[in-house]
Design a protein around this motif. Structure first.
Motif, PDB file in Angstrom:
ATOM      1  N   GLU A 121      25.236 -28.492 -13.915  1.00 38.54           N
ATOM      2  CA  GLU A 121      24.314 -28.637 -12.792  1.00 38.54           C
ATOM      3  C   GLU A 121      23.832 -27.271 -12.298  1.00 38.54           C
ATOM      4  O   GLU A 121      24.620 -26.332 -12.154  1.00 38.54           O
ATOM      5  CB  GLU A 121      25.010 -29.383 -11.654  1.00 38.54           C
ATOM      6  CG  GLU A 121      24.082 -29.788 -10.526  1.00 38.54           C
ATOM      7  CD  GLU A 121      24.795 -30.641  -9.482  1.00 38.54           C
ATOM      8  OE1 GLU A 121      24.223 -30.808  -8.394  1.00 38.54           O
ATOM      9  OE2 GLU A 121      25.894 -31.135  -9.770  1.00 38.54           O
ATOM     10  N   ASN A 122      22.508 -27.167 -12.076  1.00 36.10           N
ATOM     11  CA  ASN A 122      21.866 -25.949 -11.562  1.00 36.10           C
ATOM     12  C   ASN A 122      21.988 -24.750 -12.499  1.00 36.10           C
ATOM     13  O   ASN A 122      21.807 -23.603 -12.078  1.00 36.10           O
ATOM     14  CB  ASN A 122      22.403 -25.578 -10.182  1.00 36.10           C
ATOM     15  CG  ASN A 122      21.982 -26.565  -9.117  1.00 36.10           C
ATOM     16  OD1 ASN A 122      20.820 -26.974  -9.069  1.00 36.10           O
ATOM     17  ND2 ASN A 122      22.921 -26.994  -8.274  1.00 36.10           N
ATOM     18  N   GLN A 164      22.810 -37.451 -20.711  1.00 32.93           N
ATOM     19  CA  GLN A 164      23.857 -37.085 -19.760  1.00 32.93           C
ATOM     20  C   GLN A 164      23.565 -37.620 -18.368  1.00 32.93           C
ATOM     21  O   GLN A 164      24.471 -38.015 -17.638  1.00 32.93           O
ATOM     22  CB  GLN A 164      24.017 -35.562 -19.708  1.00 32.93           C
ATOM     23  CG  GLN A 164      25.060 -35.095 -18.687  1.00 32.93           C
ATOM     24  CD  GLN A 164      25.600 -33.716 -18.983  1.00 32.93           C
ATOM     25  OE1 GLN A 164      25.816 -33.357 -20.128  1.00 32.93           O
ATOM     26  NE2 GLN A 164      25.814 -32.918 -17.944  1.00 32.93           N
ATOM     27  N   LEU A 165      22.268 -37.666 -17.998  1.00 36.35           N
ATOM     28  CA  LEU A 165      21.883 -38.107 -16.662  1.00 36.35           C
ATOM     29  C   LEU A 165      21.526 -39.595 -16.628  1.00 36.35           C
ATOM     30  O   LEU A 165      21.056 -40.089 -15.606  1.00 36.35           O
ATOM     31  CB  LEU A 165      20.693 -37.274 -16.172  1.00 36.35           C
ATOM     32  CG  LEU A 165      20.934 -35.761 -16.106  1.00 36.35           C
ATOM     33  CD1 LEU A 165      19.651 -35.027 -15.771  1.00 36.35           C
ATOM     34  CD2 LEU A 165      22.011 -35.429 -15.090  1.00 36.35           C
ATOM     35  N   HIS A 208      18.877 -29.311 -13.920  1.00 32.91           N
ATOM     36  CA  HIS A 208      19.064 -30.514 -13.110  1.00 32.91           C
ATOM     37  C   HIS A 208      20.054 -30.247 -11.986  1.00 32.91           C
ATOM     38  O   HIS A 208      20.891 -29.335 -12.053  1.00 32.91           O
ATOM     39  CB  HIS A 208      19.568 -31.679 -13.975  1.00 32.91           C
ATOM     40  CG  HIS A 208      21.041 -31.648 -14.235  1.00 32.91           C
ATOM     41  ND1 HIS A 208      21.957 -32.310 -13.443  1.00 32.91           N
ATOM     42  CD2 HIS A 208      21.776 -31.032 -15.189  1.00 32.91           C
ATOM     43  CE1 HIS A 208      23.176 -32.112 -13.906  1.00 32.91           C
ATOM     44  NE2 HIS A 208      23.100 -31.336 -14.968  1.00 32.91           N
ATOM     45  N   ASN A 209      19.902 -31.043 -10.924  1.00 33.58           N
ATOM     46  CA  ASN A 209      20.916 -31.094  -9.874  1.00 33.58           C
ATOM     47  C   ASN A 209      21.212 -32.567  -9.606  1.00 33.58           C
ATOM     48  O   ASN A 209      20.833 -33.436 -10.399  1.00 33.58           O
ATOM     49  CB  ASN A 209      20.470 -30.336  -8.617  1.00 33.58           C
ATOM     50  CG  ASN A 209      19.173 -30.888  -8.049  1.00 33.58           C
ATOM     51  OD1 ASN A 209      18.853 -32.075  -8.193  1.00 33.58           O
ATOM     52  ND2 ASN A 209      18.393 -30.035  -7.388  1.00 33.58           N
ATOM     53  N   ARG A 210      21.846 -32.874  -8.518  1.00 35.54           N
ATOM     54  CA  ARG A 210      22.262 -34.260  -8.276  1.00 35.54           C
ATOM     55  C   ARG A 210      21.097 -35.218  -8.068  1.00 35.54           C
ATOM     56  O   ARG A 210      21.231 -36.425  -8.288  1.00 35.54           O
ATOM     57  CB  ARG A 210      23.182 -34.312  -7.053  1.00 35.54           C
ATOM     58  CG  ARG A 210      24.522 -33.630  -7.277  1.00 35.54           C
ATOM     59  CD  ARG A 210      25.415 -33.751  -6.055  1.00 35.54           C
ATOM     60  NE  ARG A 210      26.690 -33.066  -6.277  1.00 35.54           N
ATOM     61  CZ  ARG A 210      27.657 -33.004  -5.381  1.00 35.54           C
ATOM     62  NH1 ARG A 210      27.504 -33.586  -4.190  1.00 35.54           N
ATOM     63  NH2 ARG A 210      28.782 -32.371  -5.657  1.00 35.54           N
ATOM     64  N   SER A 211      19.958 -34.706  -7.657  1.00 34.06           N
ATOM     65  CA  SER A 211      18.851 -35.595  -7.315  1.00 34.06           C
ATOM     66  C   SER A 211      17.664 -35.518  -8.274  1.00 34.06           C
ATOM     67  O   SER A 211      16.796 -36.389  -8.239  1.00 34.06           O
ATOM     68  CB  SER A 211      18.348 -35.278  -5.899  1.00 34.06           C
ATOM     69  OG  SER A 211      17.872 -33.944  -5.828  1.00 34.06           O
ATOM     70  N   ALA A 268      16.772 -38.598 -10.164  1.00 32.73           N
ATOM     71  CA  ALA A 268      18.033 -39.109 -10.722  1.00 32.73           C
ATOM     72  C   ALA A 268      18.026 -40.630 -10.809  1.00 32.73           C
ATOM     73  O   ALA A 268      18.656 -41.214 -11.690  1.00 32.73           O
ATOM     74  CB  ALA A 268      19.208 -38.637  -9.875  1.00 32.73           C
ATOM     75  N   LYS A 269      17.289 -41.286  -9.910  1.00 37.24           N
ATOM     76  CA  LYS A 269      17.158 -42.735  -9.944  1.00 37.24           C
ATOM     77  C   LYS A 269      15.689 -43.089 -10.105  1.00 37.24           C
ATOM     78  O   LYS A 269      14.861 -42.707  -9.283  1.00 37.24           O
ATOM     79  CB  LYS A 269      17.731 -43.364  -8.671  1.00 37.24           C
ATOM     80  CG  LYS A 269      19.253 -43.210  -8.548  1.00 37.24           C
ATOM     81  CD  LYS A 269      19.782 -43.958  -7.333  1.00 37.24           C
ATOM     82  CE  LYS A 269      21.301 -43.838  -7.248  1.00 37.24           C
ATOM     83  NZ  LYS A 269      21.848 -44.558  -6.070  1.00 37.24           N
TER      84      LYS A 269
END
Length: 506
Positions: free
Chosen positions: A30-31, A59-60, A138-141, A226-227
């Protein structure tokens, strides 16, 4: 998400470009961006970019948007290299690219010269230090793909891109874009518009694609949340096409009777042959199949009993699904013949791939039957909406678009793979076959239990497309090659060439 900071990039020969990662299996954190720099598109560069994209999406858990994101990445990278090549061309012709009159006077010459001498022009890009930079992060969102080249667009170029982006926002689907293009502008500007429509169709809104140019650089960004929630805005069009499935006849009871008879313990080739002989068309199709490249062993087969013996009773039981489908569709749908010929070629390739995978006899039989059936949705879609399907085919082959599937969905409202699966369900086909129809273009989305059937069919279609110069082996996900027992793309290409020669010889 902040823009990537300047980092040291090293040339990695095995990857074919400059990068900050060690190899293609470098950990995704991440990041922590993956950066790539190159000057022209080579097979190695494509392979690296596409494998990296697949790794991030898998992965995501975002693999569902692969087609549209891959198309967007290809379109922007191609345009970035073309913009760089334009600078070299204008410089070599002592022309000022920022002068509007000079730009208009020479741009058509550049287009024709670039088409004819693309490799030669692009080879000079490194000498002139015109590169393309692609970053994945990428990050969490959010996942972001950033494509940058080190030139600032002219006002004319920037305005045309902005105009296309604005136009794309006004279209409800790709069909509107097709209709808006005049005949003498065939394909002009449609690449970027199509890309935006594909992203939109996959649930990625207007904010997913960003563009800016200034300070000697041009940047495109593709943002994937992410969604992803996919909304279908073409229900009326879909309902119209789907309603036509209801008008198709039911699956023939005579075929089901033959399949049931094969299941009986005392069934024999003679008994089954007598049942088949009552249907002259079916008898002819079985003879023709036994003499096809996928089944031929030695001399030509002339008798039905010998044809059944050659194919095998259990194998014939599965193949009756495709043979009956052929009988039901070939007289009613004009697109049938060409698609059926392609499916026969696919079956030949699938048999060879299945043998390479050491599939058992039953699985190999199912693979051949599924490969013969997998494109029946294309037969129907070509017949239901021939106008748009032909435009999609023409545009995708001339512009090297990643997949026609998302284009079908954007332009028509439903893909031929989904339509085929619906027909398979209507006719009560085994779920294995309907899965083959639905997922042969998006194999990474299918459940693991079906991959031994879906992956070879996907590969066979790719072999046909690569042979026709409509695709490249670099587009094939590494996981699919691995499952099908190919250690590398070079090994796959060698196999593809050999099997193509065998098919042509037969």
């Amino acid at each position: 998400m902040a823009s990537p900071k300047a980092v040291s990039l090293e040339f990695k020969r095995e990857l074919g470009l400059h990068t900050n990662i060690e190899d293609i299996n470098h950990p995704i954190v991440e990041n922590t961006p993956f950066h790539f720099k190159f000057f022209q598109i080579t097979d190695e560069v494509e392979n690296t970019l596409y494998q990296t994209l697949d790794r991030f999406l898998l992965q995501l858990d975002l693999i569902i948007v692969r087609d549209s994101v891959l198309a967007a990445m290809k379109e922007t990278v191609t345009n970035a290299i073309k913009a760089n090549a334009k600078r070299v061309f204008f410089k070599n012709n002592s022309t000022d690219i920022t002068d509007e009159k000079e730009y208009e006077s020479i741009i058509n010459e550049f287009k024709s010269t670039y088409i004819q001498n693309r490799d030669e022009i692009e080879e000079s890009l490194q000498k002139n230090n015109y590169g393309v930079f692609v970053s994945f992060i990428h990050n969490r969102s959010l996942m972001r793909i950033r494509i940058m080249n080190n030139v600032q667009l002219t006002p004319i170029e920037a305005e045309r891109i902005k105009e296309r982006i604005s136009k794309a926002k006004t279209y409800n689907d790709l069909a509107d874009a097709f209709m808006d293009m005049s005949n003498d502008q065939e394909g002009a500007g449609l690449g970027l518009i199509m890309t935006l429509m594909m992203l939109k169709n996959d649930g990625l809104g207007e904010s997913a694609f960003k563009f800016e140019s200034g300070e000697n650089k041009t940047v495109f960004m593709i943002d994937i949340p992410a969604k992803v929630s996919k909304e279908n805005q073409q229900l009326e069009k879909i309902d119209h096409i789907v309603s036509q499935i209801d008008n198709l006849p039911t699956f023939p009871k005579s075929i089901k009777d033959i399949q049931d008879a094969i299941d009986k313990p005392n069934s024999s080739i003679g008994t089954i042959a007598e049942m088949i002989k009552r249907d002259i068309a079916l008898s002819a199709n079985i003879l023709k199949l036994s003499n096809s490249a996928a089944f031929r062993r030695g001399g030509r087969v002339e008798s039905l009993d010998r044809a059944i013996q050659l194919i095998g009773l259990k194998e014939l039981q599965t193949l009756l699904y495709s043979l009956a489908t052929k009988q039901m569709l070939e007289d009613k749908f004009p697109a049938f013949t060409a698609i059926w010929e392609k499916s026969n070629e696919s079956a030949f390739y699938c048999k060879s791939i299945g043998q390479r995978m050491e599939l058992n006899k039953s699985d190999l039989s199912n693979l051949i039957a599924a490969s013969l059936l997998h494109d029946i949705g294309e037969i129907l879609l070509l017949s239901f909406d021939k106008h748009h399907m032909n435009k999609i085919k023409t545009f995708s082959t001339t512009r090297e678009i990643a997949s026609t599937i998302s284009m079908e969905e954007s332009a028509i409202g439903i893909t031929h793979s989904k339509l085929g699966a619906m027909v398979g369900e209507k006719w009560g086909f085994p779920i294995l076959y309907t899965k083959a129809m639905e997922f042969h273009h998006r194999p990474l989305l299918v459940d693991d239990v079906y991959i031994d059937i879906i992956y070879p069919i996907y590969l066979s279609d790719m072999m046909i497309a690569i042979n026709a110069k409509e695709a490249k082996s670099s587009e094939i996900p590494a996981e699919i090659l691995k499952v099908c027992k190919f250690q590398s793309k070079a090994e796959f290409d060698s196999f593809r060439t050999k099997i193509k020669e065998q098919y042509s010889a037969d």
